[in-house]
Design a protein around this motif. Structure first.
Motif, PDB file in Angstrom:
ATOM      1  N   PRO A 216      54.904  29.252  49.069  1.00 46.00           N
ATOM      2  CA  PRO A 216      54.499  30.071  50.217  1.00 46.00           C
ATOM      3  C   PRO A 216      55.525  30.094  51.343  1.00 46.00           C
ATOM      4  O   PRO A 216      55.519  31.015  52.166  1.00 46.00           O
ATOM      5  N   GLU A 217      56.413  29.094  51.372  1.00 44.80           N
ATOM      6  CA  GLU A 217      57.428  29.057  52.422  1.00 44.80           C
ATOM      7  C   GLU A 217      58.411  30.217  52.295  1.00 44.80           C
ATOM      8  O   GLU A 217      59.143  30.522  53.257  1.00 44.80           O
ATOM      9  N   MET A 218      58.440  30.889  51.137  1.00 44.05           N
ATOM     10  CA  MET A 218      59.326  32.037  50.948  1.00 44.05           C
ATOM     11  C   MET A 218      58.837  33.272  51.690  1.00 44.05           C
ATOM     12  O   MET A 218      59.567  34.249  51.827  1.00 44.05           O
ATOM     13  N   GLY A 219      57.595  33.244  52.165  1.00 38.77           N
ATOM     14  CA  GLY A 219      57.049  34.405  52.871  1.00 38.77           C
ATOM     15  C   GLY A 219      56.706  35.532  51.923  1.00 38.77           C
ATOM     16  O   GLY A 219      56.555  35.344  50.708  1.00 38.77           O
ATOM     17  N   VAL A 220      56.589  36.732  52.460  1.00 38.37           N
ATOM     18  CA  VAL A 220      56.228  37.895  51.655  1.00 38.37           C
ATOM     19  C   VAL A 220      57.395  38.274  50.751  1.00 38.37           C
ATOM     20  O   VAL A 220      58.545  38.349  51.193  1.00 38.37           O
ATOM     21  N   ARG A 221      57.085  38.534  49.494  1.00 40.94           N
ATOM     22  CA  ARG A 221      58.090  38.964  48.522  1.00 40.94           C
ATOM     23  C   ARG A 221      57.548  40.180  47.780  1.00 40.94           C
ATOM     24  O   ARG A 221      56.343  40.458  47.801  1.00 40.94           O
ATOM     25  N   ILE A 222      58.441  40.881  47.119  1.00 36.45           N
ATOM     26  CA  ILE A 222      58.063  42.063  46.348  1.00 36.45           C
ATOM     27  C   ILE A 222      57.961  41.644  44.891  1.00 36.45           C
ATOM     28  O   ILE A 222      58.967  41.336  44.254  1.00 36.45           O
ATOM     29  N   LEU A 223      56.750  41.616  44.378  1.00 35.01           N
ATOM     30  CA  LEU A 223      56.542  41.270  42.972  1.00 35.01           C
ATOM     31  C   LEU A 223      56.810  42.502  42.115  1.00 35.01           C
ATOM     32  O   LEU A 223      56.225  43.560  42.339  1.00 35.01           O
ATOM     33  N   MET A 224      57.719  42.372  41.153  1.00 36.73           N
ATOM     34  CA  MET A 224      57.949  43.415  40.151  1.00 36.73           C
ATOM     35  C   MET A 224      57.336  42.941  38.841  1.00 36.73           C
ATOM     36  O   MET A 224      57.674  41.864  38.352  1.00 36.73           O
ATOM     37  N   TYR A 225      56.428  43.728  38.288  1.00 36.85           N
ATOM     38  CA  TYR A 225      55.705  43.276  37.102  1.00 36.85           C
ATOM     39  C   TYR A 225      55.490  44.437  36.139  1.00 36.85           C
ATOM     40  O   TYR A 225      55.542  45.611  36.518  1.00 36.85           O
ATOM     41  N   PRO A 226      55.232  44.137  34.847  1.00 38.53           N
ATOM     42  CA  PRO A 226      55.140  45.176  33.822  1.00 38.53           C
ATOM     43  C   PRO A 226      53.762  45.832  33.757  1.00 38.53           C
ATOM     44  O   PRO A 226      52.786  45.366  34.355  1.00 38.53           O
ATOM     45  N   ARG A 227      53.707  46.907  32.978  1.00 36.95           N
ATOM     46  CA  ARG A 227      52.475  47.699  32.856  1.00 36.95           C
ATOM     47  C   ARG A 227      51.326  46.889  32.273  1.00 36.95           C
ATOM     48  O   ARG A 227      50.161  47.085  32.641  1.00 36.95           O
ATOM     49  N   THR A 228      51.619  45.978  31.356  1.00 43.87           N
ATOM     50  CA  THR A 228      50.564  45.165  30.760  1.00 43.87           C
ATOM     51  C   THR A 228      49.761  44.440  31.837  1.00 43.87           C
ATOM     52  O   THR A 228      48.526  44.421  31.809  1.00 43.87           O
ATOM     53  N   VAL A 229      50.463  43.847  32.792  1.00 39.87           N
ATOM     54  CA  VAL A 229      49.788  43.142  33.882  1.00 39.87           C
ATOM     55  C   VAL A 229      49.049  44.135  34.770  1.00 39.87           C
ATOM     56  O   VAL A 229      47.918  43.881  35.215  1.00 39.87           O
ATOM     57  N   HIS A 230      49.654  45.280  35.017  1.00 41.46           N
ATOM     58  CA  HIS A 230      49.036  46.264  35.903  1.00 41.46           C
ATOM     59  C   HIS A 230      47.697  46.752  35.346  1.00 41.46           C
ATOM     60  O   HIS A 230      46.722  46.911  36.098  1.00 41.46           O
ATOM     61  N   LEU A 231      47.621  46.981  34.051  1.00 40.40           N
ATOM     62  CA  LEU A 231      46.367  47.433  33.460  1.00 40.40           C
ATOM     63  C   LEU A 231      45.265  46.399  33.640  1.00 40.40           C
ATOM     64  O   LEU A 231      44.103  46.734  33.893  1.00 40.40           O
ATOM     65  N   SER A 232      45.615  45.138  33.537  1.00 39.92           N
ATOM     66  CA  SER A 232      44.630  44.083  33.762  1.00 39.92           C
ATOM     67  C   SER A 232      44.184  44.049  35.218  1.00 39.92           C
ATOM     68  O   SER A 232      43.011  43.818  35.513  1.00 39.92           O
ATOM     69  N   LEU A 233      45.117  44.256  36.133  1.00 37.86           N
ATOM     70  CA  LEU A 233      44.753  44.299  37.552  1.00 37.86           C
ATOM     71  C   LEU A 233      43.823  45.471  37.848  1.00 37.86           C
ATOM     72  O   LEU A 233      42.909  45.362  38.675  1.00 37.86           O
ATOM     73  N   LEU A 234      44.050  46.605  37.162  1.00 35.40           N
ATOM     74  CA  LEU A 234      43.182  47.759  37.374  1.00 35.40           C
ATOM     75  C   LEU A 234      41.752  47.461  36.954  1.00 35.40           C
ATOM     76  O   LEU A 234      40.799  47.982  37.538  1.00 35.40           O
ATOM     77  N   ASP A 235      41.582  46.624  35.937  1.00 37.96           N
ATOM     78  CA  ASP A 235      40.227  46.231  35.531  1.00 37.96           C
ATOM     79  C   ASP A 235      39.485  45.559  36.682  1.00 37.96           C
ATOM     80  O   ASP A 235      38.291  45.774  36.889  1.00 37.96           O
ATOM     81  N   LEU A 236      40.201  44.718  37.422  1.00 39.39           N
ATOM     82  CA  LEU A 236      39.584  44.035  38.564  1.00 39.39           C
ATOM     83  C   LEU A 236      39.217  45.042  39.644  1.00 39.39           C
ATOM     84  O   LEU A 236      38.153  44.938  40.263  1.00 39.39           O
ATOM     85  N   VAL A 237      40.101  45.995  39.888  1.00 38.85           N
ATOM     86  CA  VAL A 237      39.836  47.005  40.913  1.00 38.85           C
ATOM     87  C   VAL A 237      38.596  47.812  40.558  1.00 38.85           C
ATOM     88  O   VAL A 237      37.754  48.108  41.420  1.00 38.85           O
ATOM     89  N   ARG A 238      38.446  48.157  39.281  1.00 40.76           N
ATOM     90  CA  ARG A 238      37.306  48.969  38.861  1.00 40.76           C
ATOM     91  C   ARG A 238      35.989  48.212  38.963  1.00 40.76           C
ATOM     92  O   ARG A 238      34.941  48.805  39.195  1.00 40.76           O
ATOM     93  N   ASP A 239      36.041  46.901  38.756  1.00 37.28           N
ATOM     94  CA  ASP A 239      34.814  46.097  38.812  1.00 37.28           C
ATOM     95  C   ASP A 239      34.608  45.623  40.247  1.00 37.28           C
ATOM     96  O   ASP A 239      34.704  44.437  40.559  1.00 37.28           O
ATOM     97  N   ASP A 240      34.315  46.568  41.124  1.00 38.87           N
ATOM     98  CA  ASP A 240      34.240  46.263  42.549  1.00 38.87           C
ATOM     99  C   ASP A 240      33.080  45.327  42.891  1.00 38.87           C
ATOM    100  O   ASP A 240      33.149  44.554  43.838  1.00 38.87           O
ATOM    101  N   VAL A 241      31.999  45.378  42.106  1.00 42.76           N
ATOM    102  CA  VAL A 241      30.824  44.552  42.401  1.00 42.76           C
ATOM    103  C   VAL A 241      31.136  43.072  42.211  1.00 42.76           C
ATOM    104  O   VAL A 241      30.823  42.231  43.063  1.00 42.76           O
ATOM    105  N   GLU A 242      31.795  42.737  41.110  1.00 49.48           N
ATOM    106  CA  GLU A 242      32.076  41.322  40.812  1.00 49.48           C
ATOM    107  C   GLU A 242      33.310  40.799  41.532  1.00 49.48           C
ATOM    108  O   GLU A 242      33.329  39.673  42.004  1.00 49.48           O
ATOM    109  N   PHE A 243      34.347  41.641  41.626  1.00 57.58           N
ATOM    110  CA  PHE A 243      35.630  41.132  42.110  1.00 57.58           C
ATOM    111  C   PHE A 243      36.037  41.662  43.477  1.00 57.58           C
ATOM    112  O   PHE A 243      36.633  40.950  44.267  1.00 57.58           O
TER     113      PHE A 243
END
Length: 261
Positions: free
Chosen positions: A110-137
């Motif tokens: 955390p001492e590095m402060g804000v950074r720009i995470l670059m990540y692949p589509r596989t991870v992004h699709l999983s993150l979208l699942d969390l966004v869609r499940d607004d009730v639980e997450f």
């Protein structure tokens, strides 16, 4: 709905000294990150982009990002494009790759402060699942009500060096981030400005003369890569797609692209 954060962010900070950016890349093992809200409420928190890896550097693709001519894309096409990439490792290393960017805090550093995470589509699709499940997450990028995300990366072995990702929401740690991080947010559209055609062409020619190949396989990306100034207005692209949580992405294009993650 994302909580409003209490700062008027400094535009001069982004257009002046911060033309150099601090990036974060996912490593083997556990990566625990807190995703942050966008620089401005009219922007997106997770931005789709396209990059070329040239040696140990990466560059935003003018064709895909800004609808401008790209010498690297032209060279790849002259060598046979994606079909040739199956057997030609140099062409494969230069293929344009779909990536995503986000403002994050690496909770392991955390001492590095804000950074720009670059990540692949596989991870992004999983993150979208969390966004869609607004009730639980709920919105994990909310600076007050969000929560950390644990992303694990493992090597699946074999000649293709495929990498497997899994995304775990750490909702038990839900709560506000330190407000100092909100002063450090990057405008991701500014980050993705592209280099001039002539400069990219020279970079490509030097790379080809060296006889090298992209070497991001060694460690998944330079841990402390600092970008340099570039020009060209980025084009906003909508994010869409149906995701799965964790696992391998077996899309043929992504299999090829996974060489340079």
């Amino acid at each position: 709905m994302m909580s409003e954060y209490p700062y008027k962010l400094d535009v001069a900070k982004l257009l002046g000294e911060s033309s150099k950016y601090k990036y974060m890349f996912l490593r083997d093992g556990e990566n625990i990150v807190r995703f942050l809200p966008p620089w401005s409420s009219d922007l997106v928190a997770l931005l789709e982009t396209w990059v070329h890896y040239v040696g140990r550097e990466f560059f935003y693709c003018p064709r895909y990002v800004a609808k401008l001519p790209c010498p690297i894309c032209e060279y790849v096409e002259s060598r046979g494009g994606r079909q040739a990439a199956v057997t030609d490792s140099q062409v494969r290393s230069l293929l344009v790759k779909q990536r995503y960017l986000a403002n994050v805090v690496d909770l392991n550093r955390p001492e590095m402060g804000v950074r720009i995470l670059m990540y692949p589509r596989t991870v992004h699709l999983s993150l979208l699942d969390l966004v869609r499940d607004d009730v639980e997450f709920g919105d994990f990028t909310d600076w007050q009500k969000g929560y950390p995300i644990k992303i694990t990366r493992t090597q699946s072995g074999g000649a293709r060096h495929m990498r497997q990702y899994a995304v775990y929401p750490m909702t038990s740690k839900r709560g506000p981030v330190e407000e100092r991080y909100l002063r450090e947010l990057y405008n991701l559209f500014e980050v993705t400005k592209v280099k001039p055609y002539s400069e990219l062409k020279e970079i490509l020619e030097n790379f080809l003369l060296s006889g090298s190949e992209a070497s991001f396989l060694d460690d998944g990306g330079p841990a402390e890569k600092v970008g340099v100034e570039a020009v060209g207005a980025p084009v906003r692209r909508p994010v869409s797609g149906v995701g799965i949580r964790g696992g391998l992405d077996f899309d043929p294009v992504e299999v090829i692209e996974d060489f340079a993650q």
